[in-house]
Design an enzyme around this catalytic site. Structure first.
Site, PDB file in Angstrom:
ATOM      1  N   SER A   1      29.257 -28.975  61.908  1.00 65.26           N
ATOM      2  CA  SER A   1      29.113 -28.943  63.355  1.00 65.26           C
ATOM      3  C   SER A   1      29.692 -30.192  64.016  1.00 65.26           C
ATOM      4  O   SER A   1      30.894 -30.383  64.028  1.00 65.26           O
ATOM      5  CB  SER A   1      27.628 -28.742  63.710  1.00 65.26           C
TER       6      SER A   1
ATOM      7  N   LYS B   1      31.038 -24.772  60.326  1.00 63.01           N
ATOM      8  CA  LYS B   1      30.244 -24.307  61.476  1.00 63.01           C
ATOM      9  C   LYS B   1      30.975 -24.693  62.758  1.00 63.01           C
ATOM     10  O   LYS B   1      30.982 -25.855  63.148  1.00 63.01           O
ATOM     11  CB  LYS B   1      28.842 -24.904  61.460  1.00 63.01           C
TER      12      LYS B   1
ATOM     13  N   ASP C   1      43.282 -34.623  64.058  1.00 59.36           N
ATOM     14  CA  ASP C   1      44.268 -34.121  65.018  1.00 59.36           C
ATOM     15  C   ASP C   1      45.008 -35.262  65.718  1.00 59.36           C
ATOM     16  O   ASP C   1      46.216 -35.166  65.979  1.00 59.36           O
ATOM     17  CB  ASP C   1      43.587 -33.241  66.069  1.00 59.36           C
TER      18      ASP C   1
END
Length: 731
Positions: free
Chosen positions: A478, A503, A489
């Site tokens: 999460s 998740k 990224d």
């Protein structure tokens, strides 16, 4: 394997709750009758939960409460009662068959009759099974010279066709419990006494489960059918959840544990009233509780742990009186009465922690100093932040303070250790990422209607602009995946370890008391999936997780643990990327780091031992059974003991840090509630000091990256363009 491990998916596990308890019970409630007020509350709560989850304005993926859903609720509720299929038989389940089609309508109408009827038979069967198990202890069934096995993994097994088949299952389970204690050196009389008490406690604990527990499980059979991360919390469970997120409670500052019929102090929290009084030691037993200076004392022997905790906790500044039998005294000794003033306790053990590792360079140069921040959760005191309490708990604020310390100490790099971090606050994930990037999008959030919003770090500047790595494993989930994925990224740091849980959904707490305009805490809360999140690059972490740049051996397969194991999990997908800075691109650096990593771990004894243990563990788990042959089990036990001894001797010879648990028995055959509380707590603390080859190797990988970029300007320019502000690794 212990019986309690086999039963971990059943409602029994709720009765064998961990310290501080998890389930609610109204004082004076009976298992045979329920007051009209409570019945009305359940009906209202059930209707509220149905209304919430069937409405696309709230639920990300609402599902119609049709025949298929009704059957799924029925199946999930059965699993919550007897997930290991050790109490109910196929004929019992057949009796429930008429409820399969009724469960959905019953929930919609607030009719708890089917759920309570199933619960009542379950309790009856538990008592019968326990009596059978206790009877087996008196029989001559403990010869372990054959080739019998105890097949403990019952998740996919069929229901036992009759009592005779259950009798056989329990016989093998009891024999395994006996053999474990025998291998640990216990004598027959001692084994018989220990197991008889253990099984009797199962009956006691299940007898203490009540309709409130059954109701919560019933509603969670429905919420779990919606998606894996939607849950119903009754009022007490909701309070405990919020407490865990805020890292604080109001009470005496002690971790409690149930041991037989008594609540015992397991650990004293530093700085709390119990510690400040200097009148408590681990192992002390609480037998009575009184409110204020003159309230009546209540005998709490035999109570559920959560009921005792409820009496001990209270508003800061109020007083509580405890009757305590010291750890060294017999239970029927005259208790000592101690008066404490409750206070707000910060649960520091669960907060972010820092340390510095020195990694040798092997080149006659000073070692690289790598700062490590261990973050167990993305915690936040929601109420404290809402009321603008300047001292509210926040993972981001705590990490920022630790990074300031690292800057002062001039460390060469930072590793964020997010192993076993199951997530928490989305806000904290965004703000924590902002400590390492200079403004920009962190996560995209897509709501049920398809609208996509972007959560961004809007604060200029960074708390740490130097070399960064993020250490993850399969239990990182999460918010951990948001942070690790965003760092990846942006090219802001290296991601190391195992692929994460997967998740990729967002939950929000909805207070059910807001609709009936109720001023109390009567109906509980729903942790509701409201959106799916995507990384700045457009990829979801859902199902697939975050894949590390440098990979360690897999400890648990994706088919065994993670989002991909849920039958109703959302699939992986992606959306359009949002513009974000690319601070670096490690593609050209990764082959060099992999080569250095492989060469180093080939010589790293701790890392090799860990890899061997993982392989052995996975092979053992694949079997899904244990042998009941004593010679075979004893040979394996001796092999493990010899292995631990040999490793400890090699640590001494090589000058490595010693394992503080190397001399501990690999299996004492006992459950936590059967061990000496003080010794067990000390053993748990010692485990935190065991060698951690994965963390050290992660720091070494980051040190490699720093050294390579420092020594090669052309490589540094390719990996980390000088135009970027944060992320200037080459100094």
């Amino acid at each position: 394997m212990k019986l309690s491990q086999v039963l971990s998916t059943s409602l029994i596990a709720l009765a064998l709750a961990a310290p501080l308890g998890l389930m609610a019970r109204a004082a004076g409630d009976s298992n045979n009758a329920i007051g009209e007020a409570a019945r009305v509350d359940h009906a209202t709560t059930s209707k509220l939960v149905y209304g919430l989850l069937s409405d696309s304005r709230y639920a990300y993926r609402p599902r119609a409460l049709d025949a298929a859903m009704s059957a799924e609720i029925f199946k999930r509720y059965l699993e919550s009662l007897d997930g290991a299929k050790l109490f109910l038989t196929a004929p019992d389940v057949a009796k429930f068959a008429p409820y399969r089609a009724r469960m959905g309508e019953a929930l919609k109408q607030g009719d708890t009759g089917p759920a309570f009827a199933m619960f009542a038979l379950y309790q009856q069967r538990v008592n019968q099974r326990v009596e059978h198990a206790r009877g087996l202890l008196k029989q001559d069934i403990f010869d372990f010279s054959g080739n019998d096995r105890w097949h403990y993994d019952r998740e996919d097994a069929a229901w036992a066709k009759d009592q005779a088949e259950l009798d056989h299952l329990w016989k093998q389970s009891v024999r395994n419990d006996w053999l474990r204690l025998k291998l640990a050196g216990k004598k027959p009389d001692e084994i018989r006494k220990t197991l008889d008490k253990r099984y009797a406690n199962i009956s006691k604990n299940v007898a203490q489960l009540n309709r409130e527990d059954a109701f919560q499980s019933f509603l969670n059979a429905y919420t779990g059918a919606i998606d894996p991360h939607t849950d119903y919390f009754n009022p007490r469970s909701a309070a405990l959840f919020n407490q865990s997120m805020s890292l604080s409670l109001e009470g005496i500052g002690a971790q409690l544990q149930k041991q037989d019929d008594v609540v015992v102090i397991r650990e004293i929290i530093a700085g709390g009233p119990a510690a400040m009084s200097e009148k408590f030691t681990p192992g002390d037993r609480i037998v009575g509780v009184g409110q204020g200076r003159s309230g009546p004392m209540e005998d709490v022997v035999g109570w559920r742990i959560d009921d005792v905790v409820e009496k001990i906790k209270g508003k800061a500044g109020t007083q509580v009186r405890l009757d305590v039998v010291p750890a060294e005294a017999v239970l029927d000794s005259t208790p000592v009465r101690i008066t404490l003033t409750r206070a707000k306790i910060r649960l520091e053990e669960q907060a972010a922690k820092a340390k510095v590792l020195t990694i040798p360079t092997g080149e006659g140069q000073p070692g690289k100093r790598i700062g490590v921040i261990e973050l167990p959760a993305f915690y936040q005191d929601f109420e404290g932040r809402r009321t603008r309490n300047g001292d509210y708990a926040s993972a981001t604020r705590d990490v920022a303070r630790l990074l300031q310390r690292f800057r002062t100490d001039k460390v060469d790099g930072v590793v964020m250790d997010l192993r076993n971090n199951g997530g928490g606050s989305l806000t904290e994930a965004v703000e924590l990422t902002g400590l390492f990037i200079d403004k920009g999008p962190v996560v995209q959030v897509r709501e049920s209607g398809g609208r996509v919003s972007v959560e961004s770090d809007r604060s200029e500047g960074v708390a740490w602009d130097g070399p960064l790595a993020v250490l993850i494993n399969r239990s990182s989930a999460s918010a951990s995946e948001i942070f690790a994925g965003a760092i990846q990224d942006y090219g802001r740091g290296l991601v190391i370890g195992e692929t994460t849980f997967g998740k990729g959904t967002v939950q929000n707490l909805v207070d059910l008391d807001r609709w009936p305009a109720n001023e109390g805490t009567q109906y509980g809360q729903v942790k509701l999936t409201i959106a799916q999140f995507f990384l700045p690059g457009g990829s979801s972490t859902q199902n697939k997780g975050v894949v590390p740049d440098i990979r360690f051996p897999v400890t648990v397969d994706a088919s065994e643990y993670g989002e991909s194991t849920y039958d109703n999990a959302l699939p992986w997908t992606r959306i359009a990327a949002v513009p974000h800075v690319q601070y670096g691109n490690f593609a050209t650096l990764l082959p060099k780091l992999d080569a250095l990593h492989d060469a180093r771990v080939a010589k790293d004894r701790e890392f090799q031992w860990w890899s061997q243990d993982v392989a052995e563990f996975r092979a053992e788990q694949e079997k899904k059974y244990v042998s009941l042959n004593e010679a075979e089990r004893r040979a394996e036990r001796d092999r493990q003991a010899a292995k631990r001894k040999q490793r400890q001797e090699e640590r001494k010879r090589l000058g490595l840090a010693l394992d503080p648990l190397a001399e501990e028995s690999i299996d004492d055959g006992l459950q936590s509630s059967e061990r000496n509380v003080a010794q067990d707590a000390a053993r748990e603390k010692a485990a935190e000091k065991r060698p951690d080859p994965l963390l050290r190797e992660s720091a070494a990988i980051l040190a490699d990256a720093v050294r390579l970029l420092d020594g090669n300007r052309q490589l540094a320019a390719a990996v980390l363009p000088e135009s970027t502000a944060p992320g200037r690794w080459a100094r």
